[in-house]
Write a protein that holds these residues in place. Sequence first.
Motif, PDB file in Angstrom:
ATOM      1  N   GLN A   1      77.002  69.310 -79.889  1.00  0.00           N
ATOM      2  CA  GLN A   1      77.016  70.506 -80.733  1.00  0.00           C
ATOM      3  C   GLN A   1      75.718  70.521 -81.539  1.00  0.00           C
ATOM      4  OE1 GLN A   1      80.101  71.098 -83.717  1.00  0.00           O
ATOM      5  NE2 GLN A   1      78.903  72.888 -84.357  1.00  0.00           N
ATOM      6  N   THR A   2      74.695  71.030 -80.880  1.00  0.00           N
ATOM      7  CA  THR A   2      73.336  70.961 -81.431  1.00  0.00           C
ATOM      8  C   THR A   2      72.605  72.236 -81.051  1.00  0.00           C
ATOM      9  OG1 THR A   2      73.358  68.595 -80.948  1.00  0.00           O
ATOM     10  CG2 THR A   2      71.211  69.539 -81.402  1.00  0.00           C
ATOM     11  N   ASP A   3      71.637  72.593 -81.850  1.00  0.00           N
ATOM     12  CA  ASP A   3      70.753  73.712 -81.545  1.00  0.00           C
ATOM     13  C   ASP A   3      69.859  73.325 -80.347  1.00  0.00           C
ATOM     14  OD1 ASP A   3      68.612  75.583 -81.586  1.00  0.00           O
ATOM     15  OD2 ASP A   3      68.987  75.964 -83.713  1.00  0.00           O
ATOM     16  N   ALA A   4      69.770  74.209 -79.364  1.00  0.00           N
ATOM     17  CA  ALA A   4      68.963  73.910 -78.170  1.00  0.00           C
ATOM     18  C   ALA A   4      67.502  73.619 -78.540  1.00  0.00           C
ATOM     19  CB  ALA A   4      69.033  75.080 -77.192  1.00  0.00           C
ATOM     20  N   ARG A   5      67.050  74.126 -79.649  1.00  0.00           N
ATOM     21  CA  ARG A   5      65.666  73.873 -80.062  1.00  0.00           C
ATOM     22  C   ARG A   5      65.459  72.425 -80.501  1.00  0.00           C
ATOM     23  NH1 ARG A   5      65.936  79.463 -83.343  1.00  0.00           N
ATOM     24  NH2 ARG A   5      67.981  78.523 -83.600  1.00  0.00           N
ATOM     25  N   LYS A   6      66.576  71.709 -80.624  1.00  0.00           N
ATOM     26  CA  LYS A   6      66.447  70.294 -81.049  1.00  0.00           C
ATOM     27  C   LYS A   6      66.754  69.339 -79.904  1.00  0.00           C
ATOM     28  CE  LYS A   6      67.393  71.144 -85.869  1.00  0.00           C
ATOM     29  NZ  LYS A   6      68.574  71.646 -86.550  1.00  0.00           N
ATOM     30  N   ILE A   7      66.642  69.839 -78.698  1.00  0.00           N
ATOM     31  CA  ILE A   7      67.017  69.022 -77.534  1.00  0.00           C
ATOM     32  C   ILE A   7      66.160  67.759 -77.434  1.00  0.00           C
ATOM     33  CG2 ILE A   7      65.593  69.828 -75.574  1.00  0.00           C
ATOM     34  CD1 ILE A   7      68.359  70.642 -74.364  1.00  0.00           C
ATOM     35  N   ASP A   8      64.937  67.846 -77.980  1.00  0.00           N
ATOM     36  CA  ASP A   8      64.049  66.680 -77.939  1.00  0.00           C
ATOM     37  C   ASP A   8      64.550  65.522 -78.798  1.00  0.00           C
ATOM     38  OD1 ASP A   8      63.610  68.435 -80.052  1.00  0.00           O
ATOM     39  OD2 ASP A   8      61.523  67.796 -80.336  1.00  0.00           O
ATOM     40  N   THR A   9      65.503  65.815 -79.705  1.00  0.00           N
ATOM     41  CA  THR A   9      66.048  64.710 -80.500  1.00  0.00           C
ATOM     42  C   THR A   9      67.158  63.994 -79.716  1.00  0.00           C
ATOM     43  OG1 THR A   9      67.709  66.126 -81.534  1.00  0.00           O
ATOM     44  CG2 THR A   9      65.597  65.896 -82.702  1.00  0.00           C
ATOM     45  N   ILE A  10      67.674  64.670 -78.687  1.00  0.00           N
ATOM     46  CA  ILE A  10      68.756  64.076 -77.878  1.00  0.00           C
ATOM     47  C   ILE A  10      68.188  63.381 -76.649  1.00  0.00           C
ATOM     48  CG2 ILE A  10      70.806  64.625 -76.495  1.00  0.00           C
ATOM     49  CD1 ILE A  10      71.211  67.011 -78.378  1.00  0.00           C
ATOM     50  N   ILE A  11      67.286  64.095 -75.957  1.00  0.00           N
ATOM     51  CA  ILE A  11      66.694  63.515 -74.743  1.00  0.00           C
ATOM     52  C   ILE A  11      65.232  63.200 -75.052  1.00  0.00           C
ATOM     53  CG2 ILE A  11      66.420  63.788 -72.256  1.00  0.00           C
ATOM     54  CD1 ILE A  11      68.328  66.175 -72.388  1.00  0.00           C
ATOM     55  N   THR A  12      64.920  61.931 -75.018  1.00  0.00           N
ATOM     56  CA  THR A  12      63.580  61.537 -75.480  1.00  0.00           C
ATOM     57  C   THR A  12      62.668  61.087 -74.336  1.00  0.00           C
ATOM     58  OG1 THR A  12      64.563  59.400 -75.964  1.00  0.00           O
ATOM     59  CG2 THR A  12      64.305  60.897 -77.824  1.00  0.00           C
ATOM     60  N   THR A  13      63.234  61.005 -73.105  1.00  0.00           N
ATOM     61  CA  THR A  13      62.384  60.655 -71.957  1.00  0.00           C
ATOM     62  C   THR A  13      62.655  61.663 -70.830  1.00  0.00           C
ATOM     63  OG1 THR A  13      64.115  59.172 -71.192  1.00  0.00           O
ATOM     64  CG2 THR A  13      62.273  58.151 -72.368  1.00  0.00           C
ATOM     65  N   PRO A  14      61.708  61.820 -69.894  1.00  0.00           N
ATOM     66  CA  PRO A  14      61.937  62.782 -68.801  1.00  0.00           C
ATOM     67  C   PRO A  14      62.982  62.263 -67.802  1.00  0.00           C
ATOM     68  CG  PRO A  14      59.660  61.969 -68.779  1.00  0.00           C
ATOM     69  CD  PRO A  14      60.380  61.194 -69.822  1.00  0.00           C
ATOM     70  N   LEU A  15      64.228  62.601 -68.023  1.00  0.00           N
ATOM     71  CA  LEU A  15      65.293  62.086 -67.147  1.00  0.00           C
ATOM     72  C   LEU A  15      66.115  63.178 -66.480  1.00  0.00           C
ATOM     73  CD1 LEU A  15      68.054  62.474 -69.007  1.00  0.00           C
ATOM     74  CD2 LEU A  15      67.245  60.386 -70.071  1.00  0.00           C
ATOM     75  N   VAL A  16      65.786  64.442 -66.735  1.00  0.00           N
ATOM     76  CA  VAL A  16      66.602  65.539 -66.193  1.00  0.00           C
ATOM     77  C   VAL A  16      66.108  65.930 -64.791  1.00  0.00           C
ATOM     78  CG1 VAL A  16      67.210  67.976 -66.499  1.00  0.00           C
ATOM     79  CG2 VAL A  16      67.167  66.427 -68.471  1.00  0.00           C
ATOM     80  N   ASP A  17      67.048  66.052 -63.858  1.00  0.00           N
ATOM     81  CA  ASP A  17      66.688  66.477 -62.502  1.00  0.00           C
ATOM     82  C   ASP A  17      66.704  67.991 -62.373  1.00  0.00           C
ATOM     83  OD1 ASP A  17      66.516  63.978 -60.702  1.00  0.00           O
ATOM     84  OD2 ASP A  17      68.235  63.628 -62.004  1.00  0.00           O
ATOM     85  N   VAL A  18      67.696  68.617 -62.982  1.00  0.00           N
ATOM     86  CA  VAL A  18      67.738  70.069 -62.889  1.00  0.00           C
ATOM     87  C   VAL A  18      68.363  70.654 -64.155  1.00  0.00           C
ATOM     88  CG1 VAL A  18      69.986  70.209 -61.691  1.00  0.00           C
ATOM     89  CG2 VAL A  18      68.353  72.048 -61.407  1.00  0.00           C
ATOM     90  N   THR A  19      67.821  71.799 -64.575  1.00  0.00           N
ATOM     91  CA  THR A  19      68.424  72.565 -65.663  1.00  0.00           C
ATOM     92  C   THR A  19      68.904  73.878 -65.079  1.00  0.00           C
ATOM     93  OG1 THR A  19      66.974  71.569 -67.301  1.00  0.00           O
ATOM     94  CG2 THR A  19      67.957  73.690 -67.889  1.00  0.00           C
ATOM     95  N   VAL A  20      70.152  74.194 -65.329  1.00  0.00           N
ATOM     96  CA  VAL A  20      70.704  75.479 -64.882  1.00  0.00           C
ATOM     97  C   VAL A  20      71.290  76.131 -66.122  1.00  0.00           C
ATOM     98  CG1 VAL A  20      72.286  76.630 -63.290  1.00  0.00           C
ATOM     99  CG2 VAL A  20      71.389  74.360 -62.716  1.00  0.00           C
ATOM    100  N   THR A  21      70.841  77.347 -66.413  1.00  0.00           N
ATOM    101  CA  THR A  21      71.313  77.939 -67.670  1.00  0.00           C
ATOM    102  C   THR A  21      71.217  79.460 -67.675  1.00  0.00           C
ATOM    103  OG1 THR A  21      71.199  77.667 -70.080  1.00  0.00           O
ATOM    104  CG2 THR A  21      69.083  77.889 -68.929  1.00  0.00           C
TER     105      THR A  21
END
Length: 428
Positions: free
Chosen positions: A10-30
Amino acid sequence: MPEKLYKIHQTDARKIDTIITTPLVDVTVTSPPYFDMKDYGHADQIGFGQSYTEYLDDLYDVFSKVFACTKDTGTLWVIIDVFRRDGETIPLPFDFANKIKGIGWRLKEVIIWGKDKTVPWAHKGQMRNSFEYVLLFSKSENYTFHIDRVRDYGALKKWWVKYPERYNPRGKTPEAIWNFDIPVQGSWGKGYIKHFCPLPEEMIAQILKLTTIEGDVVLDPFSGSGAVLSKADNMKRRYIGTELNPEYIRMFKNYLKKTGKQKRHEYEVETNGLLPQNQFETLILKLRALKYARIFYEKLKKDAKLDEIVLIFVELTDRTPKKSHLLIVVRYLILIRDEQKLDEVKAAMKAIVAKAPLSKFGIEPDFAYASNFDTFSAGIKATTLRLYTNKVTHTFKSELKIADIANLGRNDIIISEIAVDLNEKDYE
Ligand SMILES: C[S@@+](CC[C@H](N)C(=O)[O-])C[C@H]1O[C@@H](n2cnc3c(N)ncnc32)[C@H](O)[C@@H]1O
């Protein structure tokens, strides 16, 4: 202990960098929040009450953070639509694509998602709104795209067993127009979807198949009802989401609890039923080669009134057909009853194979004829043979040796090294 990563935060999408700090995502679907149309009920929401420039700037912010946490091979899929303002159509998908190009996202594909069950009415001077855009972006040129996995093949259906000639053995490349109905309210389970715009599960599954394997990481910064992430969970991918509205997060958890086990099971059944593509292609060609013999036997007897075929030996070859639209050369060694009728048989066969359905099988037949068991046997090199009848060529009746061929029943007409043993019931 660090907070759990693979969940909806439950976080603002603009703060996603505080949750994911390394490049680990394979795909974003939104599908991003709409521009100034829907109130998602949170003070930090993007879209509602903003100017168009502020809105695009916020999306830029979110997708630059998504870029940073995406692997080099990763992709971004955005489901987005034009909208109307003061009587004008605003080309949001294209404004958005141009904007995030500045981040480094490369626009690879513009897909039209035809969503049939949409509002049946139109506004004055407009068409009925029946599609949205699905934009595919990649982070680099070397992005993951398993096109073979979404070719229309794999789960063998009953009628492919019986009608192998109707199916392209290589599978069909999907077009850039996708038809997936919008889920109807309630199809997600009673009372679950009070949300505005759930995406169709099959469409999400298609994207995840194209871009990920089990264990990969799927992100949706605007999770909403969690349609993307629950599908990721069903398909054994890991998922991370952000969403402001705690009510949606609660509904998502509830939904996953209620349906997760069943949907995971369905996924496993489907995946286990899939054949690797090359195996599928070979199987379809074998089925075709055998059925071809069964059909010309029948046509010669019934249409040309020549009940001359005693036995047919079917053999796949690795020769390349002379015509490019054909797929394989198959050798058919035919034992005929009466040598005197050979010319008549040959002429009738020529006419039969030139016409549908046999002309549609993709087979170049290489016919050879024998008029007694000795010459017939001499033309067969294979030692382990299977027997098929004039009725069924997707399941062999028995194994046999060349010495057995003089003692077969009247309906036992096809012998081959090819072994197919498909039980129709398994492919309902
Ligand atoms: C168009 S909906 C997503 C729908 C979703 N794809 C689905 O299948 O249900 C956009 C979502 O973004 C959320 N949202 C809006 N602003 C946000 C922000 N700043 N951070 C995170 N989520 C936000 C809204 O609450 C809404 O649920």
